[in-house]
Design a protein around this motif. Structure first.
Motif, PDB file in Angstrom:
ATOM      1  N   VAL A 234     -13.962  26.935 107.101  1.00 16.38           N
ATOM      2  CA  VAL A 234     -12.693  26.644 106.441  1.00 16.38           C
ATOM      3  C   VAL A 234     -12.973  25.859 105.161  1.00 16.38           C
ATOM      4  CG1 VAL A 234     -11.410  26.673 108.607  1.00 16.38           C
ATOM      5  CG2 VAL A 234     -12.370  24.507 107.781  1.00 16.38           C
ATOM      6  N   ASP A 235     -11.959  25.794 104.297  1.00 15.88           N
ATOM      7  CA  ASP A 235     -12.081  24.967 103.094  1.00 15.88           C
ATOM      8  C   ASP A 235     -12.228  23.502 103.497  1.00 15.88           C
ATOM      9  OD1 ASP A 235     -11.838  27.144 101.438  1.00 15.88           O
ATOM     10  OD2 ASP A 235      -9.661  26.935 101.210  1.00 15.88           O
ATOM     11  N   PRO A 236     -13.085  22.765 102.810  1.00 15.81           N
ATOM     12  CA  PRO A 236     -13.296  21.359 103.174  1.00 15.81           C
ATOM     13  C   PRO A 236     -11.999  20.561 103.150  1.00 15.81           C
ATOM     14  CG  PRO A 236     -15.037  22.105 101.719  1.00 15.81           C
ATOM     15  CD  PRO A 236     -14.023  23.208 101.757  1.00 15.81           C
ATOM     16  N   LYS A 237     -11.812  19.762 104.185  1.00 18.04           N
ATOM     17  CA  LYS A 237     -10.615  18.933 104.327  1.00 18.04           C
ATOM     18  C   LYS A 237     -10.941  17.491 103.948  1.00 18.04           C
ATOM     19  CE  LYS A 237      -8.281  21.545 107.997  1.00 18.04           C
ATOM     20  NZ  LYS A 237      -8.978  22.817 107.776  1.00 18.04           N
ATOM     21  N   PRO A 238      -9.901  16.708 103.608  1.00 15.28           N
ATOM     22  CA  PRO A 238     -10.162  15.308 103.255  1.00 15.28           C
ATOM     23  C   PRO A 238     -10.542  14.471 104.473  1.00 15.28           C
ATOM     24  CG  PRO A 238      -7.803  15.785 103.171  1.00 15.28           C
ATOM     25  CD  PRO A 238      -8.482  17.075 103.406  1.00 15.28           C
ATOM     26  N   SER A 239     -11.113  13.309 104.194  1.00 18.53           N
ATOM     27  CA  SER A 239     -11.482  12.332 105.217  1.00 18.53           C
ATOM     28  C   SER A 239     -10.236  11.902 106.008  1.00 18.53           C
ATOM     29  CB  SER A 239     -12.117  11.136 104.505  1.00 18.53           C
ATOM     30  OG  SER A 239     -12.297  10.062 105.347  1.00 18.53           O
ATOM     31  N   PRO A 240     -10.360  11.422 107.267  1.00 20.16           N
ATOM     32  CA  PRO A 240     -11.580  11.065 107.995  1.00 20.16           C
ATOM     33  C   PRO A 240     -12.305  12.292 108.560  1.00 20.16           C
ATOM     34  CG  PRO A 240      -9.667  10.609 109.358  1.00 20.16           C
ATOM     35  CD  PRO A 240      -9.138  11.036 108.021  1.00 20.16           C
ATOM     36  N   TRP A 241     -13.632  12.120 108.723  1.00 21.12           N
ATOM     37  CA  TRP A 241     -14.469  13.225 109.177  1.00 21.12           C
ATOM     38  C   TRP A 241     -15.304  12.836 110.389  1.00 21.12           C
ATOM     39  CZ3 TRP A 241     -15.717  12.349 103.616  1.00 21.12           C
ATOM     40  CH2 TRP A 241     -14.977  13.189 102.754  1.00 21.12           C
ATOM     41  N   ASP A 242     -15.465  13.784 111.265  1.00 18.66           N
ATOM     42  CA  ASP A 242     -16.583  13.846 112.211  1.00 18.66           C
ATOM     43  C   ASP A 242     -16.922  15.332 112.237  1.00 18.66           C
ATOM     44  OD1 ASP A 242     -18.516  13.603 114.113  1.00 18.66           O
ATOM     45  OD2 ASP A 242     -17.166  13.143 115.773  1.00 18.66           O
ATOM     46  N   ASP A 243     -17.432  15.820 111.095  1.00 14.00           N
ATOM     47  CA  ASP A 243     -17.447  17.254 110.826  1.00 14.00           C
ATOM     48  C   ASP A 243     -18.759  17.699 110.205  1.00 14.00           C
ATOM     49  OD1 ASP A 243     -14.529  18.279 111.323  1.00 14.00           O
ATOM     50  OD2 ASP A 243     -14.318  16.366 110.289  1.00 14.00           O
ATOM     51  N   CYS A 244     -19.038  18.983 110.391  1.00 16.05           N
ATOM     52  CA  CYS A 244     -20.224  19.604 109.825  1.00 16.05           C
ATOM     53  C   CYS A 244     -19.828  20.429 108.600  1.00 16.05           C
ATOM     54  CB  CYS A 244     -20.893  20.495 110.866  1.00 16.05           C
ATOM     55  SG  CYS A 244     -22.427  21.269 110.294  1.00 16.05           S
ATOM     56  N   PHE A 245     -20.619  20.297 107.535  1.00 16.07           N
ATOM     57  CA  PHE A 245     -20.354  21.003 106.289  1.00 16.07           C
ATOM     58  C   PHE A 245     -21.564  21.857 105.923  1.00 16.07           C
ATOM     59  CE2 PHE A 245     -17.854  17.156 106.311  1.00 16.07           C
ATOM     60  CZ  PHE A 245     -16.621  17.565 105.849  1.00 16.07           C
ATOM     61  N   GLY A 246     -21.277  22.974 105.253  1.00 15.61           N
ATOM     62  CA  GLY A 246     -22.329  23.854 104.764  1.00 15.61           C
ATOM     63  C   GLY A 246     -22.590  23.628 103.296  1.00 15.61           C
ATOM     64  N   MET A 247     -23.868  23.446 102.954  1.00 17.58           N
ATOM     65  CA  MET A 247     -24.280  23.260 101.564  1.00 17.58           C
ATOM     66  C   MET A 247     -25.477  24.187 101.332  1.00 17.58           C
ATOM     67  SD  MET A 247     -23.719  19.123 101.016  1.00 17.58           S
ATOM     68  CE  MET A 247     -23.312  19.296  99.274  1.00 17.58           C
ATOM     69  N   PRO A 248     -25.217  25.468 101.035  1.00 16.08           N
ATOM     70  CA  PRO A 248     -26.290  26.466 101.001  1.00 16.08           C
ATOM     71  C   PRO A 248     -27.370  26.208  99.957  1.00 16.08           C
ATOM     72  CG  PRO A 248     -24.206  27.398 100.250  1.00 16.08           C
ATOM     73  CD  PRO A 248     -23.887  26.074 100.829  1.00 16.08           C
ATOM     74  N   ASP A 249     -27.083  25.410  98.940  1.00 15.26           N
ATOM     75  CA  ASP A 249     -28.098  25.086  97.936  1.00 15.26           C
ATOM     76  C   ASP A 249     -28.859  23.806  98.276  1.00 15.26           C
ATOM     77  OD1 ASP A 249     -27.421  27.312  96.400  1.00 15.26           O
ATOM     78  OD2 ASP A 249     -25.804  26.215  95.397  1.00 15.26           O
ATOM     79  N   GLY A 250     -28.617  23.271  99.466  1.00 15.76           N
ATOM     80  CA  GLY A 250     -29.268  22.031  99.879  1.00 15.76           C
ATOM     81  C   GLY A 250     -28.266  20.898  99.978  1.00 15.76           C
ATOM     82  N   VAL A 251     -28.518  19.997 100.904  1.00 15.80           N
ATOM     83  CA  VAL A 251     -27.640  18.848 101.098  1.00 15.80           C
ATOM     84  C   VAL A 251     -27.751  17.903  99.905  1.00 15.80           C
ATOM     85  CG1 VAL A 251     -27.246  16.801 102.521  1.00 15.80           C
ATOM     86  CG2 VAL A 251     -27.719  19.015 103.615  1.00 15.80           C
ATOM     87  N   ALA A 252     -26.599  17.457  99.393  1.00 14.23           N
ATOM     88  CA  ALA A 252     -26.542  16.458  98.328  1.00 14.23           C
ATOM     89  C   ALA A 252     -25.252  15.661  98.504  1.00 14.23           C
ATOM     90  CB  ALA A 252     -26.576  17.120  96.949  1.00 14.23           C
ATOM     91  N   VAL A 253     -25.398  14.429  98.964  1.00 14.52           N
ATOM     92  CA  VAL A 253     -24.247  13.556  99.204  1.00 14.52           C
ATOM     93  C   VAL A 253     -24.530  12.220  98.537  1.00 14.52           C
ATOM     94  CG1 VAL A 253     -22.778  12.448 100.929  1.00 14.52           C
ATOM     95  CG2 VAL A 253     -23.805  14.681 101.431  1.00 14.52           C
ATOM     96  N   ALA A 254     -23.584  11.748  97.711  1.00 15.57           N
ATOM     97  CA  ALA A 254     -23.743  10.458  97.034  1.00 15.57           C
ATOM     98  C   ALA A 254     -22.883   9.404  97.724  1.00 15.57           C
ATOM     99  CB  ALA A 254     -23.346  10.574  95.568  1.00 15.57           C
TER     100      ALA A 254
END
Length: 263
Positions: free
Chosen positions: A179-199
């Motif tokens: 599904v399209d990413p939802k806003p926080s709060p999260w306890d969720d898994c996300f797909g980042m096909p070009d590699g994980v990048a979280v700031a």
């Protein structure tokens, strides 16, 4: 086997590695400021040989169904290696190499190796799972607890741009729908096909980037004290839905780097 903590230093960064407490990184201090939530269960622990929850604690390997202990009923969560003591293969001022031999309740023999390498502005964690016998499905991941507040007036801000979010069912497991990413709060898994990048940005203090070549990240921010950014080799319940095989010729390997800069 050693239960004694190891301290790594580089510049004004200091890392505590805890072989006797699940091979976890117990602390990361930059300029004397602790970035990781403190406590026996926190810091940053390795998730092996699976990440997140396994439905009902069961996974199938060919015709055989294996049952893991339900340590987060009704599921099994975060693997087994965080509960054991690791061996120190070697350590220096800025690097530690730890190993852990897989034992029951995990049904397959194998060895996990973790390298913790510190530089003046980054921490790199590398892990591999290898087998000397039967092939088996496995996952690798890390579960850091970053302090929400570093003593400043504002808490941490998360920034990332996932391609999708795994729809989460009532049982906290992915349904298989993206599904399209939802806003926080999260306890969720996300797909980042070009590699994980979280700031992670603590305004006016520090910016830290969590990166990994892996395609999956679980973000958990439902607690007041800390937020978790967990790069991993597959989604929760991945032993069943997206198994990665460890074979005698091909170990499973993963890495993540946390790089920081002052603001």
């Amino acid at each position: 086997m050693s239960d004694e903590d190891i301290t790594l230093t580089a510049g004004d960064a200091e890392v505590t590695v805890q072989p006797g407490n699940g091979g976890r990184v117990g602390g990361l201090r930059v300029g004397g400021v602790e970035l990781l939530r403190q406590g026996e269960r926190f810091g940053c622990f390795p998730m092996v040989p699976w990440c997140g929850r396994v439905r009902d604690g069961r996974f199938r390997d060919g015709a055989t169904v294996h049952q893991m202990p339900l340590n987060s009923p009704p599921h099994a969560i975060h693997g087994t290696v965080r509960d054991g003591a690791w061996r120190v293969a070697r350590s220096s001022a800025d690097e530690a190499v730890l190993t852990y031999d897989l034992v029951e309740p995990w049904p397959y023999p194998g060895r996990v190796t973790q390298i913790v390498a510190l530089s003046e502005d980054a921490l790199t964690l590398t892990m591999s799972v290898e087998t000397y016998g039967s092939s088996f499905p496995a996952q690798i991941g890390w579960h850091p607890w970053f302090n929400r507040n570093l003593g400043g007036s504002e808490g941490v801000q998360l920034s990332f741009d996932p391609a999708w979010q795994e729809e989460r069912g009532d049982d906290h497991l992915p349904t298989g729908n993206r599904v399209d990413p939802k806003p926080s709060p999260w306890d969720d898994c996300f797909g980042m096909p070009d590699g994980v990048a979280v700031a992670l940005t603590w305004p006016g203090q520090l910016r830290l980037e969590v990166t990994s070549p892996e395609r999956w990240v679980v973000v958990y921010d439902e607690q007041e004290a800390a937020v978790c950014v967990e790069p991993q080799t597959g989604p929760p319940n991945g032993l069943n839905t997206l198994p990665r095989l460890v074979t005698p010729l091909e170990p499973l390997e993963a890495t993540t780097t946390w790089r920081w800069s002052r603001l």
